[in-house]
Design an enzyme around this catalytic site. Structure first.
Site, mmCIF file in Angstrom:
data_model
loop_
_atom_site.group_PDB
_atom_site.id
_atom_site.type_symbol
_atom_site.label_atom_id
_atom_site.label_comp_id
_atom_site.label_asym_id
_atom_site.label_seq_id
_atom_site.Cartn_x
_atom_site.Cartn_y
_atom_site.Cartn_z
ATOM 1 N NE ARG A 94 43.155 62.681 -29.758
ATOM 2 C CZ ARG A 94 43.543 62.164 -30.914
ATOM 3 N NH1 ARG A 94 44.046 60.932 -30.946
ATOM 4 N NH2 ARG A 94 43.419 62.848 -32.027
ATOM 5 N NE ARG A 145 51.501 72.675 -5.437
ATOM 6 C CZ ARG A 145 50.511 72.057 -4.808
ATOM 7 N NH1 ARG A 145 50.596 70.753 -4.556
ATOM 8 N NH2 ARG A 145 49.446 72.729 -4.412
ATOM 9 C CG LEU A 199 43.095 66.730 -5.224
ATOM 10 C CD1 LEU A 199 43.669 65.348 -4.954
ATOM 11 C CD2 LEU A 199 43.099 67.021 -6.710
ATOM 12 C CD GLU A 234 41.661 71.535 0.303
ATOM 13 O OE1 GLU A 234 42.721 71.993 0.790
ATOM 14 O OE2 GLU A 234 41.496 70.323 0.077
ATOM 15 N N PRO A 285 43.041 70.823 -20.959
ATOM 16 C CG PRO A 285 42.100 72.448 -22.326
ATOM 17 C CD PRO A 285 42.974 72.288 -21.124
ATOM 18 N N GLY A 286 43.727 69.259 -23.156
ATOM 19 C CA GLY A 286 44.245 68.311 -24.116
ATOM 20 C C GLY A 286 44.772 67.035 -23.491
ATOM 21 C CD GLU A 329 42.874 69.660 -12.206
ATOM 22 O OE1 GLU A 329 42.893 70.265 -11.122
ATOM 23 O OE2 GLU A 329 43.904 69.324 -12.814
#
Length: 215
Positions: A46, A73, A87, A102, A124-125, A129
């Site tokens: 993975r 973006r 971050l 922030e 999640p795949g 993060e």
């Protein structure tokens, strides 16, 4: 009927046979893990983005308006509406302190009342993060105005009623995940008298550094 456990993520420490960094970026890397999976321990490979985690802030004023910012973006080629975020890339800085920083750096605000509103995985795949959204209230102007560069230099800020933010999400006019999760969580929590909020320093087991097998 027997009691059914409430849904909850389960953290698992699977054996990683091999690990390598296949790409080193300016902000995040891509890692390749070879691990054993299933009853037979079959090896699977993975690739995923290694991310330091992030925080976002849903700033809510006394009139129940949310502070939104519009920022360019590049990956999605859009100026999307967001809530302030950043971050967790400063060593030894707690998530709460990062959120306070922030909020001040992006929109020149400070808050006297902080609580955890929601936690989620962004992708999640494909990425490790995790992002924590704080609810910030008791807002006031920050003691100094911060200079902004690049995409932040031409950000637009707007106060929008929480209910209108929910409408924008449900009408699919906005697509930023922190905005979507944040305003829907705030809308639901408000209907429960804000009883779902967690202390601002609540444990965060979903953060990459806290999971089983964290590197």
């Amino acid at each position: 009927m027997p009691d059914v456990p409430k849904p909850a993520d389960e953290y698992v420490d699977l054996p990683v046979a091999e690990r390598e960094t296949v790409f080193e970026g300016r902000i995040w890397d891509v890692r390749r893990d070879t691990l054993g999976y299933g009853e037979r321990g079959d090896r699977i490979v993975r690739d995923y983005v290694v991310h330091p985690g992030a925080v976002a802030i849903l700033a809510l004023d006394d009139d129940e308006r949310v502070l939104l910012i519009k920022q360019y973006r590049h990956p999605v080629r859009a100026r999307d509406w967001e809530i302030p975020a950043g971050l967790l890339d400063i060593a030894h800085e707690s998530p709460l302190e990062a959120a306070k920083r922030e909020l001040a750096e992006e929109v020149d605000l400070v808050a006297s009342d902080w609580a955890v509103l929601a936690d989620y995985f962004t992708t999640p795949g494909g990425s490790d993060e995790a992002l924590r959204i704080y609810l910030a209230r008791g807002l006031a102007d920050a003691p100094e105005v911060h200079a902004r560069v690049d995409e932040e230099a031409d950000m637009e800020a707007r106060w929008v009623p929480l209910d209108e933010c929910v409408d924008a999400v449900l009408a699919r006019r906005v697509g930023n995940p922190s905005l979507t999760v944040g305003v829907l969580a705030a809308h639901a929590s408000r209907s429960r008298g804000w009883s779902t909020l967690a202390p601002a320093d609540a444990a965060w087991p979903a953060h990459p550094s806290q999971r089983p097998g964290a590197a």
